[in-house]
Design an enzyme around this catalytic site. Structure first.
Site, PDB file in Angstrom:
ATOM      1  N   SER A 650       0.819  -1.221   0.000  1.00 54.75           N
ATOM      2  CA  SER A 650       0.000   0.000   0.000  1.00 54.75           C
ATOM      3  C   SER A 650       0.854   1.273   0.000  1.00 54.75           C
ATOM      4  CB  SER A 650      -0.961  -0.003   1.192  1.00 54.75           C
ATOM      5  OG  SER A 650      -0.239   0.091   2.383  1.00 54.75           O
ATOM      6  N   LYS A 693      -5.905   5.272   8.151  1.00 57.09           N
ATOM      7  CA  LYS A 693      -4.783   6.013   7.552  1.00 57.09           C
ATOM      8  C   LYS A 693      -5.087   7.513   7.461  1.00 57.09           C
ATOM      9  CE  LYS A 693      -2.829   2.130   5.012  1.00 57.09           C
ATOM     10  NZ  LYS A 693      -2.692   1.446   3.737  1.00 57.09           N
TER      11      LYS A 693
END
Length: 802
Positions: A650, A693
């Site tokens: 990611s 996040k």
């Protein structure tokens, strides 16, 4: 490029979709919500009459597998099915193999009580009757008759002996002596020797003849003795029949439809005559053993051991939480009396397989597999369709003690195992019999689609939890907040989590805060308070990380620009609590062969997926800048201040942006963080943990001097549907102090981060000069030109090369 509008950051639950004021107005769900596939599998398995259609329920803990199964069985079980009682009784012919009786539900206890009543009466009446004058007279008469015949027979032989001058004396019972007489005295050895040979021969001849007659007499007496015993037995039987016969007849009539019971009662009638002593002797040992075995004081031979009794005619549903060998298959207890270990059929105890016989047994797969010998025993029982009670000691051949071997119980049961997918796959792989015995898999969903209908269904599910757990009812706003939290748990705006245990916990904690506040209903304030409380309890480690950002020991920049440095985002999990963190990714460039060095991989801190991500972005670079000519710039990549293993791809988009910045020399905006994975064609792919996040970078900006209004996070467009951000972040976005940008391609991310268009190649493969890619292209061309000139100079200096 535009940031996302508010409605895409958080999908709220609209109150008009919930047409009720409180959950009290809702009908609680009888079923578990959203598990139609699993429910259909269970319905099919339970309806199948054939063997092998047992169920393995697959799904992680907390999805409500057990609750669904118990509710389903409660509502859908065929109550017309006959349930049974199982009893063990003495086998009078072969005591080591107790007999099994199968009776309709409830009849086993009845039979036990009837036999106890009968025996209690017999224990009193038999000694009284056999001690009564009338019985003793008849018994004495028989004895006298036998004694007289015996005496008469012996007197006959004695009279013959006397005529022959021989004396017959009875020494011990059954021992007789014939002695020659000398007048009134028996001959001594000397006097007998003094007789003539003729006289001696005459005596010996007489004694031999008398011995023959005596033997004949003794044979007659033995026959008479047997005859006497038979007559005494017949008298006993007749007397006993007088006491117990009509009572046993009544029981035979009562249980006439149960042929096994009738056979047993007739065997008892016969056995009572053979074992009268049990009633006539005051046997303290029997009483002591009964006391040690916690049984009633009565002859143990005639006890009825009710192994399983059904109070009602309902189909048994048994949940076995501790499936040890003995708990499952039953066992035979021992009683110690005066240092001797003693056992009999009345000490056989049932296991949960016996109790579930004719119904359903629910167990946890891992617990079954953890216990020694249980899995093999279970498969053996299912295959043979019978339960054999074997002591585990004999299975292990550790003990040679005498034990009993009860008749096997016919088994008709459906087993439901609950377990996770890993266990299921291991069993499929390594146990060939598993697929034969557990043909049906009930696969439980983790989440369901979020629609107006399903939200209402979810509200009914919340109502059923409230009723079941006896909690305060919820307002529609509280239900809406729980639904929103469920979507956050599912990590998707259009999904709802089916993790029933988590929703139940949230309701319990909301109920606690509502009661603390003295409220009559759970409102959204109490739900929010419960969520905050749970977050606070779990966030110690997150706060330690935040402290290191605040005091500057973790280097993070949230303002300004910097070449080759990007704010990437990661997610940390600490036992069920996840939070996002900002990580600095840096890239540096140097003259080389065009390779990308991944420092994490080289020091073995990078996982396989992370390494794959770096290789993909290397190939993307090569396909853009080294199609026809070699690339003379190499680069190295690393996660700064990372001292543990890193995995996942990611951060590959962040790494690519850092590389592009280093190659072009254009600085990167530090007020933006980025997350996303990239493929070889430059398409941005979705990643996990997007909410954590975004919230992680928001918190970082707050810690590093507050929000400036230009800060934000770049996420893959495909992750927009997963956004269910914290209310604080949504408020900041509403005030225009924080933004979330979606990107679908690498070029969009580069444009946002580097503040210049990435550039699009023309037909000749040339990028615009002022674009990011154009700047890199020009830099690489200069290096190639420089290298060509160096080569030409070298060739000119040394013609011998040609």
């Amino acid at each position: 490029m535009k940031s996302l509008p508010l409605h895409q950051l958080y999908k709220a639950c609209v109150l008009k979709d919930l047409p009720f004021k409180t959950t009290r107005q809702l009908e609680p769900l009888a079923e578990i919500v959203g598990q139609n596939r699993a429910q259909e599998a269970v319905r099919f398995a339970l309806a199948m009459p054939h063997g092998g259609y047992n169920v393995y329920a697959v799904g992680r803990n907390g999805l409500g597998k057990r609750t669904m199964m118990l509710r389903y069985l409660e509502h859908h079980v065929d109550t017309l099915q006959q349930s049974h009682d199982w009893c063990y009784v003495a086998n009078f012919e072969e005591p080591r193999n107790p007999k099994l009786l199968q009776l309709p539900g409830g009849m086993g206890t009845q039979l036990k009580q009837d036999m106890e009543k009968l025996m209690t009466r017999l224990v009193k009446t038999i000694p009284q009757t056999f001690d009564s004058d009338s019985f003793l007279e008849r018994s004495e008469q028989l004895k006298n008759d036998y004694g007289k015949r015996q005496e008469d027979e012996l007197a006959k032989v004695a009279a013959q002996a006397k005529r022959k001058k021989v004396s017959l004396t009875v020494t011990t019972p059954g021992g007789y002596r014939l002695v020659a007489m000398n007048g009134d005295e028996p001959h001594t050895a000397e006097s007998f020797q003094a007789l003539t040979e003729e006289q001696r021969d005459k005596f010996e001849d007489s004694i031999n003849k008398l011995e023959k007659k005596l033997r004949q007499a003794l044979r007659k007496m033995a026959d008479w003795e047997q005859e006497y015993a038979d007559k005494q037995q017949a008298l006993n039987q007749e007397t006993l029949e007088g006491i117990s016969g009509h009572q046993i007849d009544e029981l035979v009539e009562k249980y006439r439809e149960q042929s096994d019971v009738v056979t047993y009662l007739e065997a008892v009638r016969k056995d009572l005559v053979d074992n009268l002593d049990i009633f006539l002797e005051d046997d303290e040992e029997q009483a002591a053993i009964a006391w040690a075995a916690l049984d009633k004081r009565m002859p143990r031979r005639y006890l009825i051991n009710v192994l399983v009794h059904q109070k009602t005619n309902e189909v048994p549903v048994v949940v076995e939480d501790n499936p040890t060998y003995h708990n499952l298959f039953g066992y035979v207890e021992n009683v110690t009396y005066k240092g001797t270990v003693f056992t009999d059929f009345s000490l056989i105890r049932a296991g949960s397989l016996h109790r579930a016989n004719g119904g359903y047994l629910l167990m946890d797969a891992i617990k079954v597999l953890e216990q020694p010998f249980v899995w093999d025993g279970l498969k053996r029982a299912l295959r043979s369709k019978s339960i054999q009670i074997n002591s585990l000691e004999r299975e292990l051949t550790l003990s040679g003690t005498i034990s009993i071997e009860p008749e096997a119980v016919p088994l008709n049961v459906k087993i439901v195992l609950f377990g996770d997918r890993e266990t299921w796959m291991l069993l499929q792989e390594y146990d060939s019999e598993f697929a034969e015995l557990f043909r049906v898999t009930a696969d439980f969903e983790n989440e369901m689609y979020r629609t107006e209908e399903s939200q209402l269904l979810y509200a009914k599910f919340i109502s059923s939890l409230v009723v079941e757990k006896k909690l305060l009812h919820c307002t529609n706003k509280a239900v809406a907040r729980i639904i929103e939290h469920s979507a956050r748990m599912a990590d998707h705006q259009d999904r709802l989590s089916l993790h029933a245990a988590d929703i139940a916990n949230l309701l319990r904690e909301s109920d606690f805060w509502a009661r603390q506040a003295g409220a009559k209903l759970i409102s959204e304030v109490h739900v929010e308070r419960a969520l905050e409380s749970a977050r606070y309890r779990s966030s110690r480690i997150r706060d330690q990380f935040y402290d290191s950002i605040r005091d500057g020991s973790t280097l993070v920049t949230t303002t300004g620009t910097c070449v080759g440095q990007v704010n990437a985002l990661s997610v940390l999990s600490t036992g069920g609590f996840e939070f996002g963190l900002s990580n600095r990714v840096t890239a540096s460039c140097y003259y080389g062969d065009g390779g990308v060095m991944d420092i994490e991989r080289d020091v073995k801190l990078g996982g396989n997926i992370h390494s794959k991500g770096v290789m993909i972005l290397s190939s993307w670079l090569a396909s853009h800048f080294a199609v026809n000519d070699p690339m003379h710039l190499s680069a190295s990549l690393t996660f700064e201040q990372n001292y543990g293993e890193v995995d996942g791809d990611s951060a590959s988009l962040a790494e690519l942006c850092a590389l592009i910045s280093a190659l072009s020399g254009i600085p990167v905006r530090q007020d933006l963080a980025i997350t996303g994975s990239v493929n070889q064609f430059g398409e941005v792919q979705p990643i996990g943990g997007v909410n954590e996040k975004v919230e992680g970078f928001y918190a970082t900006c707050e810690l590093k001097g507050g929000l400036t209004g230009s800060q934000g996070v770049i996420i893959p467009t495909t992750n927009v549907q997963n956004l269910m951000l914290d209310s604080e972040v949504v408020q900041a976005a509403r005030a225009g102090r924080f933004a979330v940008y979606p990107v679908a391609r690498v070029e969009e991310a580069i444009t946002l981060l580097l503040g210049k268009p990435a550039g699009k190649a023309d037909e000749k493969g040339r990028y615009p000069k002022q674009s990011v890619f154009g700047i890199i292209q020009q830099r690489l061309e200069k290096m190639r030109e420089h290298e060509r000139q160096e080569h030409a100079r070298d060739d000119h200096k040394d013609p011998s090369i040609h």
